[in-house]
Write a protein that holds these residues in place. Structure first.
Motif, PDB file in Angstrom:
ATOM      1  N   ARG A  10       0.829  -1.203   0.000  1.00 17.09           N
ATOM      2  CA  ARG A  10       0.000   0.000   0.000  1.00 17.09           C
ATOM      3  C   ARG A  10       0.865   1.255   0.000  1.00 17.09           C
ATOM      4  O   ARG A  10       0.540   2.244  -0.677  1.00 17.09           O
ATOM      5  N   ASP A  14       0.821   4.261  -2.715  1.00 16.98           N
ATOM      6  CA  ASP A  14       0.586   5.641  -2.305  1.00 16.98           C
ATOM      7  C   ASP A  14       1.727   6.574  -2.708  1.00 16.98           C
ATOM      8  O   ASP A  14       1.531   7.787  -2.843  1.00 16.98           O
ATOM      9  N   HIS A  23      -9.258   4.665  -5.760  1.00 16.77           N
ATOM     10  CA  HIS A  23      -8.639   3.676  -4.884  1.00 16.77           C
ATOM     11  C   HIS A  23      -8.068   2.540  -5.723  1.00 16.77           C
ATOM     12  O   HIS A  23      -8.661   2.139  -6.722  1.00 16.77           O
TER      13      HIS A  23
END
Length: 228
Positions: A10, A14, A23
């Motif tokens: 993740r 990001d 998303h």
């Protein structure tokens, strides 16, 4: 360990500088691992698993079906799919992600009416890869719609044996097709090239080894095209 690795992935997502504000879903590729890996993945926070082989997925049926409805992960079939395997997998697969020909669409519609599907696109032009040609997406979409299938997106794999950045042209093509057809899911990118995929507009990536470590060996897995 899996939860920590999920957080690392993740973080990689990001960190990508991109103009996309959607998303990015992480699909945990559990191929070649024993059935308990599904429990471990869900406990770590994974909400979708991906399987490449009918036999592997069938071996995990009892584990998957034992989940309570609110914890059961979505099951994506992400490998090359022979039409004669559809009957065995119907009812277990939630999302057929590698539909690439009309004959397969007809079989899925027969065995799993109203199924949710992704069309696989061979955007690199490699003979060894599955997927329809980019120019054939429109016709295959119409076939799927006529059969009552629910097309939610497209799936693609980057070029084999090339550095991650070499995937950008193919990924850009697939993102354009997703937008042109007003689809929701753009599934592309794996452990090695996920940053490139996210920068090009992936809404879903497929990750296995970065979550679970090296896969167990076996001839059927060694001979396959890596998809996770």
């Amino acid at each position: 360990m899996i939860a920590a690795r999920l957080a690392e992935i993740r973080g990689r997502i990001d960190a990508v500088q991109r103009s996309w504000d959607h998303h990015v879903e992480i699909v945990a590729v559990t191929k070649a691992f024993d059935p308990p890996i599904v429990d471990a993945a869900v406990d770590a926070g994974c909400h979708a698993i991906g399987e490449n082989y009918a036999q592997d997925l069938l071996s995990k049926r009892d584990v998957i079906e034992a989940f309570a409805a609110d914890r059961r992960p979505r099951v994506d079939f992400i490998g090359h799919l022979q039409s004669n395997k559809v009957r065995q997998l119907a009812g277990l697969v939630d999302r057929w992600c590698t539909l690439d020909r009309a004959s397969l669409a007809k079989e899925i519609a027969k065995r799993d009416p109203g199924a949710t599907v992704l069309i696989q696109v061979n955007a690199t032009g490699e003979d060894q890869k599955g997927g329809c040609a980019p120019d054939d997406v429109d016709a295959l979409l119409r076939t799927c719609e006529d059969l009552g299938l629910v097309i939610v997106g497209l799936l693609a794999i980057g070029p084999t044996g090339q550095p991650p950045e070499a995937a950008a042209p193919a990924f850009t093509t697939v993102r354009r097709l997703v937008d042109e057809h007003d689809l929701d899911v753009c599934s592309m990118g794996m452990t090695a090239d996920l940053e490139v995929a996210v920068a090009c507009g992936a809404s879903s990536i497929r990750v296995g080894s970065a979550l679970f470590g090296p896969r167990p060996g076996g001839p059927v897995h060694q001979q396959s095209i890596e998809r996770g």
